[in-house]
Design a protein around this motif. Structure first.
Motif, PDB file in Angstrom:
ATOM      1  N   VAL A   1     -14.364   5.050  -2.308  1.00 27.82           N
ATOM      2  CA  VAL A   1     -13.337   5.649  -1.458  1.00 27.82           C
ATOM      3  C   VAL A   1     -13.365   7.177  -1.469  1.00 27.82           C
TER       4      VAL A   1
ATOM      5  N   GLY B   1       0.807  -1.211   0.000  1.00 28.48           N
ATOM      6  CA  GLY B   1       0.000   0.000   0.000  1.00 28.48           C
ATOM      7  C   GLY B   1       0.839   1.258   0.000  1.00 28.48           C
TER       8      GLY B   1
ATOM      9  N   THR C   1     -13.199   0.016  -3.302  1.00 31.26           N
ATOM     10  CA  THR C   1     -13.668   0.254  -4.667  1.00 31.26           C
ATOM     11  C   THR C   1     -14.260  -1.017  -5.262  1.00 31.26           C
TER      12      THR C   1
ATOM     13  N   ALA D   1      -9.146   1.843   1.299  1.00 33.52           N
ATOM     14  CA  ALA D   1      -8.548   3.094   1.789  1.00 33.52           C
ATOM     15  C   ALA D   1      -9.163   3.481   3.132  1.00 33.52           C
ATOM     16  N   TRP D   2      -8.384   4.145   3.966  1.00 29.26           N
ATOM     17  CA  TRP D   2      -8.855   4.658   5.252  1.00 29.26           C
ATOM     18  C   TRP D   2      -7.914   5.753   5.712  1.00 29.26           C
ATOM     19  N   ARG D   3      -8.319   6.431   6.772  1.00 29.25           N
ATOM     20  CA  ARG D   3      -7.469   7.457   7.368  1.00 29.25           C
ATOM     21  C   ARG D   3      -7.057   7.044   8.768  1.00 29.25           C
TER      22      ARG D   3
ATOM     23  N   LEU E   1     -10.379   6.449  -8.487  1.00 31.05           N
ATOM     24  CA  LEU E   1     -10.394   5.011  -8.228  1.00 31.05           C
ATOM     25  C   LEU E   1     -11.803   4.450  -8.131  1.00 31.05           C
TER      26      LEU E   1
ATOM     27  N   LEU F   1      -9.121  10.540  -4.187  1.00 27.03           N
ATOM     28  CA  LEU F   1      -9.135   9.165  -4.690  1.00 27.03           C
ATOM     29  C   LEU F   1     -10.294   8.912  -5.644  1.00 27.03           C
TER      30      LEU F   1
ATOM     31  N   LEU G   1      -3.381   9.212   5.260  1.00 25.49           N
ATOM     32  CA  LEU G   1      -4.205   8.459   4.323  1.00 25.49           C
ATOM     33  C   LEU G   1      -3.524   7.131   3.998  1.00 25.49           C
ATOM     34  N   ARG G   2      -4.282   6.046   4.103  1.00 27.80           N
ATOM     35  CA  ARG G   2      -3.736   4.724   3.824  1.00 27.80           C
ATOM     36  C   ARG G   2      -4.484   4.111   2.640  1.00 27.80           C
ATOM     37  N   VAL G   3      -3.745   3.494   1.722  1.00 26.81           N
ATOM     38  CA  VAL G   3      -4.333   2.849   0.558  1.00 26.81           C
ATOM     39  C   VAL G   3      -3.610   1.531   0.316  1.00 26.81           C
TER      40      VAL G   3
ATOM     41  N   VAL H   1      -9.360  -1.509  -4.410  1.00 27.77           N
ATOM     42  CA  VAL H   1      -8.540  -0.672  -3.533  1.00 27.77           C
ATOM     43  C   VAL H   1      -9.281  -0.463  -2.218  1.00 27.77           C
TER      44      VAL H   1
END
Length: 197
Positions: free
Chosen positions: A108, A61, A186, A138-140, A118, A115, A67-69, A136
């Motif tokens: 996302v 990732g 996604t 994603a989170w914070r 995506l 994002l 921000l994490r992806v 994908v």
């Protein structure tokens, strides 16, 4: 051990010298030679394909400013085509494999407006054996609620889409959701070698 060998060695030499004239001292045979059996090859150990015919895993990732992806890959390891569409179904789990109180968002964009590219349109992906699709997650990592401890997702129970079997997928590192309590995912998108319809 060495002292014992030095004691026995002279006795062996004397017995060998006392053999009858004209006779050849008996020697111990060496270890038998082992020839490979023709056609016998050690099999290569491959990961087991689940009964569903697909295998899922998280890929490397990216993290920036909280921000994490990460990627989620679905590979058709079965013997026939596999069709999938829409969003994967995620059930975040803690270290004891208990379901966490985490909101999973379709898409996302609510995680980050950056994002939005995506959030692909919905379309069916057809995977031949060996082909793959990706989504994908994603989170914070934001922690602003001191009344509750930060939430870490150690593994995720994933279904390719609603109504299909789940399998537990463990990322290389836990998802550190902080106090946000939510993540987004996604829709599936075919990899470059996989056709979509």
């Amino acid at each position: 051990m060495i002292r014992r060998l030095l004691t026995v060695l002279p006795v062996v030499l004397v017995l060998g010298a006392c053999a009858a004239p004209g006779t050849t001292p008996q020697t111990w045979p060496g270890p038998p030679s082992v020839s490979p059996v023709p056609g016998l090859v050690s099999p290569t150990v491959l990961p087991t394909c689940p009964p569903s015919g697909v295998r899922m895993r998280f890929t490397d990732g990216d993290a920036a400013m909280g921000l994490r992806v990460v990627g989620l890959t679905l590979t058709n390891c079965g013997a026939r085509d596999y069709r999938v569409s829409g969003y994967p179904v995620l059930r975040p789990l803690d270290a004891d494999r208990a379901v966490l109180d985490v909101t999973v968002l379709p898409g996302v964009t609510e995680i980050s407006s950056g994002l939005e590219q995506l959030d692909f349109p919905d379309r069916e992906v057809v995977l031949a054996p060996g082909q793959a699709a990706s989504a994908v997650v994603a989170w914070r990592n934001t922690y602003d609620d001191t009344t509750h401890g930060p939430v870490n997702v150690d593994s995720v129970s994933v279904s390719p889409q609603e109504g299909r079997p789940f399998q537990t997928v463990t990322p290389d590192h836990p998802f550190d959701l902080g106090s946000t309590g939510r993540l987004g995912v996604t829709r599936w998108e075919a990899d470059s070698t996989s056709p979509s319809s």
